[in-house]
Design a protein around this motif. Structure first.
Motif, PDB file in Angstrom:
ATOM      1  N   ILE A 192       0.829  -1.209   0.000  1.00  0.00           N
ATOM      2  CA  ILE A 192       0.000   0.000   0.000  1.00  0.00           C
ATOM      3  C   ILE A 192       0.863   1.258   0.000  1.00  0.00           C
ATOM      4  N   LEU A 193       1.976   1.214   0.711  1.00  0.00           N
ATOM      5  CA  LEU A 193       2.790   2.428   0.866  1.00  0.00           C
ATOM      6  C   LEU A 193       3.913   2.561  -0.159  1.00  0.00           C
ATOM      7  N   HIS A 194       4.235   1.502  -0.901  1.00  0.00           N
ATOM      8  CA  HIS A 194       5.488   1.501  -1.660  1.00  0.00           C
ATOM      9  C   HIS A 194       5.614   2.657  -2.645  1.00  0.00           C
ATOM     10  N   ASP A 195       4.522   3.069  -3.284  1.00  0.00           N
ATOM     11  CA  ASP A 195       4.571   4.149  -4.272  1.00  0.00           C
ATOM     12  C   ASP A 195       3.851   5.413  -3.814  1.00  0.00           C
ATOM     13  N   LEU A 196       3.461   5.471  -2.562  1.00  0.00           N
ATOM     14  CA  LEU A 196       2.689   6.617  -2.082  1.00  0.00           C
ATOM     15  C   LEU A 196       3.454   7.926  -2.244  1.00  0.00           C
ATOM     16  N   GLY A 197       4.787   7.867  -2.261  1.00  0.00           N
ATOM     17  CA  GLY A 197       5.577   9.074  -2.451  1.00  0.00           C
ATOM     18  C   GLY A 197       5.346   9.754  -3.786  1.00  0.00           C
ATOM     19  N   LYS A 198       4.697   9.055  -4.717  1.00  0.00           N
ATOM     20  CA  LYS A 198       4.428   9.649  -6.024  1.00  0.00           C
ATOM     21  C   LYS A 198       3.398  10.773  -5.966  1.00  0.00           C
ATOM     22  N   VAL A 199       2.642  10.860  -4.866  1.00  0.00           N
ATOM     23  CA  VAL A 199       1.708  11.983  -4.734  1.00  0.00           C
ATOM     24  C   VAL A 199       2.470  13.287  -4.518  1.00  0.00           C
TER      25      VAL A 199
END
Length: 324
Positions: A192-199
């Protein structure tokens, strides 16, 4: 009569329609004159084209995020669809001109994706991981369910970030059923968190660009910082094993240091997450390329797939053999 959409035109057919300028790059031709390397987009997909001998006024006029009236002819160049531009102008006030009306959307509604991801959150039974995931999903909810997962390559459409995340969670459920040794809550939390930095790394779903933070930090470092911030808010010990394990899931998910991960996977769950991320991204890239390819031909070369192009078999006729 409504315009046809970009990808409904056949090769050799004259095109005349409204489209969004998704990407615009100013380049210099061999004759020393500037031209615009353009990517047009609507809800059917995207197509590239070159606007030759661009003046300073053209460069100022045709910027990413603007809607234009495009006239030209559909062609194929090195396996990729392309339009030979005959005419280009900005949309008039009485024509469709809202950029958001032209972007490609995820194949699921945001509300449905949110519901399904939230169901998986309940399966994260470790309370530290559960609270961090819920904290960050709530903090970035709007962007998480509307942003793409990339500027190019895989899931580069509105809602692509959440759709990519959900796809990995579905794969993770299957893997967990097959291998009982996997710590399912850790795998789900990392997924769930792995790509959240893309926001923060990306600008949004319309004419997506990399932000200053995205260029300088990258989404892996960004989401690791978000986890640290969440732990500070939630009063979790950053040195506790639970927090360190979750941070490793994020930091290692690209697999190799040359691909952006500061460390290689050293947990079973981190290696699984890396492999599932690669699998989902690769399938999406190949599927997108093949869908734009005529049967019996090879599609465009995919830089992210080692420059390989993929073949689209002749499609079978109803009740009969494949087309020869």
């Amino acid at each position: 009569m409504a315009d046809k959409q970009l990808m409904t035109y056949e090769v050799g057919e004259q095109m005349n329609l409204m489209a969004l300028l998704k990407n615009v790059t100013v380049r210099v031709a061999k004759n020393g004159k500037q031209y615009l390397d353009l990517t047009f987009e609507d809800q059917s997909g995207e197509i590239s084209g070159k606007f030759w001998d661009a003046s300073a006024a053209d460069i100022d006029r045709f910027q990413a995020g603007r809607v234009v009236r495009l006239a030209g002819k559909r062609e194929t160049y090195q396996g990729s669809p392309q339009v030979r531009i005959a005419g280009l102008r900005l949309a008039n006030a009485d024509e469709p001109h809202q950029p958001g009306d032209f972007v490609v959307h995820a194949p699921m509604k945001a509300s449905d994706m949110e519901e399904q991801i939230n169901q998986v959150v309940f399966e994260i039974t470790n309370q530290v991981w559960n609270r961090i995931v819920r904290f960050l999903l709530a903090k970035h909810r709007k962007a998480f369910f509307s942003y793409p997962a990339a500027k190019h390559n895989h899931h580069a459409f509105e809602g692509g970030l959440a759709f990519h995340t959900l796809s990995i969670l579905r794969l993770a459920h299957s893997v967990v059923q097959q291998y009982s040794s996997i710590d399912a809550p850790l795998l789900y939390a990392g997924a769930i968190l792995h790509d959240l930095g893309k926001v923060i790394e990306l600008s949004g779903p319309v004419s997506t660009q990399y932000t200053v933070e995205g260029n300088l930090l990258g989404h892996i470092s960004i989401v690791d910082g978000e986890i640290v911030s969440a732990c500070n808010e939630l009063k979790f010990d950053l040195n506790s094993e639970n927090v360190v394990l979750l941070r490793h899931m994020i930091l290692a998910h690209h697999g190799l240091m040359e691909y952006g991960s500061p460390v290689r996977p050293r947990l079973l769950e981190a290696e699984v997450l890396h492999q599932l991320d690669e699998l989902d991204a690769s399938i999406m890239m190949m599927t997108t390329a093949v869908e734009k390819t005529s049967p019996g031909e090879f599609g465009e070369r995919l830089f992210a797939m080692d420059g390989r192009s993929f073949y689209r078999p002749n499609e079978p006729q109803a009740g009969g053999p494949a087309v020869k």
